[in-house]
Scaffold this active site. Structure first.
Site, PDB file in Angstrom:
ATOM      1  N   ASP A  34       0.841  -1.200   0.000  1.00  0.00           N
ATOM      2  CA  ASP A  34       0.000   0.000   0.000  1.00  0.00           C
ATOM      3  C   ASP A  34       0.876   1.250   0.000  1.00  0.00           C
ATOM      4  OD1 ASP A  34      -2.043  -1.743   0.140  1.00  0.00           O
ATOM      5  OD2 ASP A  34      -2.796  -1.114   2.106  1.00  0.00           O
ATOM      6  N   SER A  82     -14.461   7.868  -1.906  1.00  0.00           N
ATOM      7  CA  SER A  82     -13.241   7.537  -1.164  1.00  0.00           C
ATOM      8  C   SER A  82     -12.939   8.671  -0.190  1.00  0.00           C
ATOM      9  CB  SER A  82     -12.096   7.320  -2.132  1.00  0.00           C
ATOM     10  OG  SER A  82     -11.919   8.475  -2.896  1.00  0.00           O
ATOM     11  N   GLU A 119     -12.423   7.568  14.104  1.00  0.00           N
ATOM     12  CA  GLU A 119     -12.740   6.145  13.922  1.00  0.00           C
ATOM     13  C   GLU A 119     -11.518   5.375  13.422  1.00  0.00           C
ATOM     14  OE1 GLU A 119     -15.857   5.978  10.996  1.00  0.00           O
ATOM     15  OE2 GLU A 119     -17.049   7.484  12.044  1.00  0.00           O
ATOM     16  N   LYS A 121      -9.636   3.152  10.686  1.00  0.00           N
ATOM     17  CA  LYS A 121      -9.769   2.912   9.243  1.00  0.00           C
ATOM     18  C   LYS A 121      -9.556   1.425   9.009  1.00  0.00           C
ATOM     19  CE  LYS A 121      -8.915   4.672   4.687  1.00  0.00           C
ATOM     20  NZ  LYS A 121      -8.764   3.404   3.998  1.00  0.00           N
TER      21      LYS A 121
HETATM   22  S1  IVH Z   1     -15.936   6.783   5.509  1.00  0.00           S
HETATM   23  C1  IVH Z   1     -17.607   9.510   2.293  1.00  0.00           C
HETATM   24  N1  IVH Z   1     -14.966   5.442   7.583  1.00  0.00           N
HETATM   25  O1  IVH Z   1     -11.920   3.470   3.392  1.00  0.00           O
HETATM   26  C2  IVH Z   1     -17.081   8.673   3.392  1.00  0.00           C
HETATM   27  N2  IVH Z   1     -14.404   4.689   5.401  1.00  0.00           N
HETATM   28  O2  IVH Z   1     -10.641   5.348   1.495  1.00  0.00           O
HETATM   29  C3  IVH Z   1     -16.252   7.538   2.929  1.00  0.00           C
HETATM   30  N3  IVH Z   1     -12.987   2.694   5.358  1.00  0.00           N
HETATM   31  O3  IVH Z   1     -14.290   3.184   0.821  1.00  0.00           O
HETATM   32  C4  IVH Z   1     -15.920   6.456   3.811  1.00  0.00           C
HETATM   33  N4  IVH Z   1     -12.823   2.424   7.538  1.00  0.00           N
HETATM   34  O4  IVH Z   1     -14.199   1.296   2.507  1.00  0.00           O
HETATM   35  C5  IVH Z   1     -15.020   5.528   6.234  1.00  0.00           C
HETATM   36  N5  IVH Z   1     -14.178   4.341   9.489  1.00  0.00           N
HETATM   37  C6  IVH Z   1     -14.253   4.438   8.171  1.00  0.00           C
HETATM   38  C7  IVH Z   1     -13.595   3.519   7.316  1.00  0.00           C
HETATM   39  C8  IVH Z   1     -13.701   3.687   5.927  1.00  0.00           C
HETATM   40  C9  IVH Z   1     -12.468   1.941   6.356  1.00  0.00           C
HETATM   41  C10 IVH Z   1     -12.768   2.476   3.918  1.00  0.00           C
HETATM   42  C11 IVH Z   1     -14.048   2.534   3.116  1.00  0.00           C
HETATM   43  C12 IVH Z   1     -13.818   3.582   2.077  1.00  0.00           C
HETATM   44  C13 IVH Z   1     -12.332   3.751   2.086  1.00  0.00           C
HETATM   45  C14 IVH Z   1     -11.988   5.190   1.721  1.00  0.00           C
END
Ligand code: IVH
Length: 376
Positions: A34, A82, A119, A121
């Site tokens: 990554d 994203s 939160e 990730k």
């Molecule tokens: S919020 C518009 N919260 O990361 C808001 N995403 O790089 C978009 N992901 O596609 C997403 N943990 O699959 C959000 N706590 C979290 C997350 C999260 C993992 C992933 C998700 C998203 C990607 C974005």
């Protein structure tokens, strides 16, 4: 670099990143870490800023990749976007200042007042769950952000997915944004079992989760140790108007949805950085992989005011951890023969600590990493 050379480099990077993206999203077999992917993407973003030219196929303009043809498709009620990435504290400060400008607050007032919902990730596969009148209706992968693969039958097999909501204020229609993960311990056991059976093993828990969801036969999915963790909302018809991100998460939990743990309300940039450092220290002891933390402006009215920029919300960002990479010395390579006759090369190495576990043997994936085109 001369502009012409810069544009040529943009083409090379675009092709390279598209190939890596396809391997990561559609084949579940990435050939770069990554960290390497992010570095290439950053180089391309900088070049695009310098030359003012963005090639139509540039991965900076796309989210994920096209859905696989073998699955039916589902159009998301609201696009699955994203997140912008922050790699340094300065990036986080910039994100916060830009948001402050966009809502027209002075930087000081903003820093004094803003509450973020911090939160984890989750490093899994993004899923959009749809519930109608509180009953599980369908599930889709992110796909190209607008349309994803229909994986309803596969997701239905995940043990901790509620098929029906309980409690109050159940919406007529709601999309829940979630991540499917495999816990570290279960991942090791699953890989050991696959190897014993002479089947394909997975390089990471994320690839295993993606590979398990993209099984046309849901029976195979049901034998994989998948867990679903929810973190967000998409399109909805919900009578209740919630003021904060944290209230939405509480409502989800009250209906029985499994929420990502460790979320916390923090005050301003300092609160964000403190959260990041605390989680980074505990990263290895968490039961599943994370690749950073996410900060979301907690107030929904401010989220609406901030809106979106290209594919990313201006009200949220990801603060990524440095890639978890180690070096060690290969002492020997064995070829393991599975029951079906499949051959798997396994490297024995000097013991090394990675992701909180001491490891001394690695399945050798991705031989193509030595392809000359990767060194362009
Ligand atoms: S919020 C518009 N919260 O990361 C808001 N995403 O790089 C978009 N992901 O596609 C997403 N943990 O699959 C959000 N706590 C979290 C997350 C999260 C993992 C992933 C998700 C998203 C990607 C974005």
């Amino acid at each position: 670099m001369h502009t012409q050379q810069q544009i040529e480099r943009q083409t090379v990077l675009t092709n390279l990143l598209t190939e890596h993206g396809h391997r990561y999203h559609s084949m579940d077999e990435p050939t770069v870490s990554d960290g390497e992917y992010d570095a290439l993407l950053l180089e391309l973003t900088d070049l695009e800023k310098n030359t003012g030219i963005i090639l139509p196929e540039s991965p900076t303009q796309r989210v994920g990749s096209r859905p696989l043809e073998k699955f039916a498709t589902i159009k998301h009620g609201m696009p699955m976007l994203s997140l912008s990435n922050c790699f340094t504290e300065d990036d986080v400060v910039n994100f916060d200042h830009q948001a402050a400008e966009a809502v027209d607050l002075s930087v000081t007032a903003w820093m004094e007042n803003i509450v973020y919902h911090a939160e984890l990730k989750l490093d899994g596969i993004a899923i959009n769950l749809t519930y109608i009148d509180g009953i599980f209706h369908s599930a889709a992968t992110r796909g190209d952000g607008t349309t994803g693969e229909d994986v309803t039958a596969q997701v239905r097999t995940i043990r901790n997915l509620p098929i029906e909501f309980h409690g109050n204020d159940i919406p007529k229609f709601i999309e829940i944004r979630a991540e499917v993960v495999i816990f570290k311990e279960q991942f090791s056991r699953m890989n050991a079992m696959l190897m014993e059976r002479g089947e394909k093993t997975f390089a990471t828990a994320r690839n295993a989760a993606a590979g398990s969801i993209r099984q046309l036969d849901p029976k195979i999915t049901s034998n994989r140790p998948l867990t679903i963790l929810c973190h967000g909302i998409g399109h909805h018809e919900w009578m209740k108007n919630y003021d904060n991100q944290s209230d939405i998460c509480s409502a989800f939990a009250s209906w029985g949805l499994p929420m990502a743990p460790e979320s916390k309300l923090v005050l301003g940039i300092d609160g964000c950085i403190e959260y990041y450092n605390r989680i980074k220290e505990r990263r290895d002891s968490l039961p599943f992989d994370i690749d950073g933390v996410v900060y979301k402006v907690n107030r929904i009215d401010l989220q609406k005011k901030l809106g979106f920029r290209h594919h990313d919300p201006r009200w949220a960002t990801a603060h990524k951890f440095p890639a978890d990479e180690v070096s060690t010395t290969v002492t020997s390579i064995d070829i393991q023969v599975g029951r079906t006759g499949a051959l798997t090369p396994v490297a024995k190495t000097e013991p090394v600590q990675v992701g909180g576990v001491m490891v001394s043997s690695f399945t050798l994936h991705n031989f193509r990493v030595l392809d000359p085109y990767l060194f362009l």
